[in-house]
Write a protein that holds these residues in place. Structure first.
Motif, PDB file in Angstrom:
ATOM      1  N   GLN A   1       1.882   6.609  -6.893  1.00 38.69           N
ATOM      2  CA  GLN A   1       0.830   7.525  -7.358  1.00 38.69           C
ATOM      3  C   GLN A   1       1.254   8.976  -7.180  1.00 38.69           C
ATOM      4  OE1 GLN A   1      -2.572   6.186  -5.108  1.00 38.69           O
ATOM      5  NE2 GLN A   1      -3.102   4.593  -6.601  1.00 38.69           N
ATOM      6  N   ARG A   2       1.874   9.271  -6.017  1.00 39.43           N
ATOM      7  CA  ARG A   2       2.335  10.639  -5.767  1.00 39.43           C
ATOM      8  C   ARG A   2       3.406  11.054  -6.779  1.00 39.43           C
ATOM      9  NH1 ARG A   2       1.368   9.255  -0.134  1.00 39.43           N
ATOM     10  NH2 ARG A   2       3.411   8.291   0.057  1.00 39.43           N
ATOM     11  N   LEU A   3       4.211  10.097  -7.203  1.00 37.42           N
ATOM     12  CA  LEU A   3       5.297  10.372  -8.144  1.00 37.42           C
ATOM     13  C   LEU A   3       4.867  10.208  -9.603  1.00 37.42           C
ATOM     14  CD1 LEU A   3       8.184   8.547  -6.236  1.00 37.42           C
ATOM     15  CD2 LEU A   3       7.775  11.011  -6.351  1.00 37.42           C
TER      16      LEU A   3
ATOM     17  N   GLU B   1       2.367   0.095 -15.026  1.00 42.23           N
ATOM     18  CA  GLU B   1       3.330  -0.682 -15.806  1.00 42.23           C
ATOM     19  C   GLU B   1       4.764  -0.410 -15.335  1.00 42.23           C
ATOM     20  OE1 GLU B   1       0.918   1.288 -17.218  1.00 42.23           O
ATOM     21  OE2 GLU B   1      -0.437  -0.351 -17.746  1.00 42.23           O
ATOM     22  N   GLU B   2       5.084   0.867 -15.092  1.00 43.22           N
ATOM     23  CA  GLU B   2       6.425   1.219 -14.612  1.00 43.22           C
ATOM     24  C   GLU B   2       6.688   0.597 -13.239  1.00 43.22           C
ATOM     25  OE1 GLU B   2       7.801   5.581 -15.787  1.00 43.22           O
ATOM     26  OE2 GLU B   2       5.677   5.553 -15.178  1.00 43.22           O
ATOM     27  N   LEU B   3       5.685   0.646 -12.374  1.00 43.30           N
ATOM     28  CA  LEU B   3       5.835   0.099 -11.028  1.00 43.30           C
ATOM     29  C   LEU B   3       6.059  -1.409 -11.084  1.00 43.30           C
ATOM     30  CD1 LEU B   3       5.848   0.476  -7.978  1.00 43.30           C
ATOM     31  CD2 LEU B   3       3.346   0.342  -8.018  1.00 43.30           C
ATOM     32  N   LEU B   4       5.260  -2.104 -11.890  1.00 44.83           N
ATOM     33  CA  LEU B   4       5.431  -3.551 -12.022  1.00 44.83           C
ATOM     34  C   LEU B   4       6.800  -3.893 -12.606  1.00 44.83           C
ATOM     35  CD1 LEU B   4       1.871  -4.635 -13.210  1.00 44.83           C
ATOM     36  CD2 LEU B   4       2.923  -5.023 -10.973  1.00 44.83           C
TER      37      LEU B   4
ATOM     38  N   GLN C   1       0.832  -1.203   0.000  1.00 38.24           N
ATOM     39  CA  GLN C   1       0.000   0.000   0.000  1.00 38.24           C
ATOM     40  C   GLN C   1       0.866   1.252   0.000  1.00 38.24           C
ATOM     41  OE1 GLN C   1      -2.395  -0.789   3.468  1.00 38.24           O
ATOM     42  NE2 GLN C   1      -3.996  -1.795   2.290  1.00 38.24           N
ATOM     43  N   GLU C   2       1.928   1.257   0.796  1.00 41.14           N
ATOM     44  CA  GLU C   2       2.829   2.409   0.860  1.00 41.14           C
ATOM     45  C   GLU C   2       3.534   2.632  -0.475  1.00 41.14           C
ATOM     46  OE1 GLU C   2       5.428   1.792   4.198  1.00 41.14           O
ATOM     47  OE2 GLU C   2       3.771   1.834   5.628  1.00 41.14           O
TER      48      GLU C   2
END
Length: 124
Positions: A103-105, A110-113, A96-97
């Protein structure tokens, strides 16, 4: 692991966490007798009642069971239950963090995964 008397975490919680760590690390096995509250009190130089509270937490979570007159023992599924609980609680909170920070950034899903997969590969 040590008990930190100056920690904001209550000592009895630290005792319970230490015992869980011992179970996960296979230093305490299923059906093996665990330390008594008096042994824990001596080991960590704390009040036996405080050590007893730590044991009671694990008893209530069914990670330990009592044998009348013999003491407390590690439940058959204690290690699996601890690992499952930690996965569910700790990893969910961390995920969650990470998602909130992404999201803030303005990081896309896709980039996160891709970042997670890259990190997994680097750690193998």
């Amino acid at each position: 692991m040590h008990i930190h008397l100056d920690s904001t975490t209550p000592i009895y919680i630290q005792i319970a966490e230490w015992l869980q760590h011992e179970i996960i690390a296979n230093r305490l096995q299923a059906d093996e007798k665990v330390y008594s509250q008096y042994q824990l009190a001596e080991l960590f130089n704390i009040n036996p009642a405080t050590a007893g509270k730590g044991l009671t937490i694990l008893l209530e979570e069914q990670l330990l069971y009592k044998k009348r007159g013999l003491g407390m023992f590690v439940s058959q599924d204690a290690k699996d239950r601890i690992l499952s609980k930690r996965r569910n609680e700790i990893l969910t909170k961390m995920a969650q963090e990470i998602v909130l920070e992404a999201q803030r950034l303005l990081v896309s899903d896709e980039e996160l995964l891709a970042l997670i997969q890259k990190t997994q590969e680097e750690l193998k």
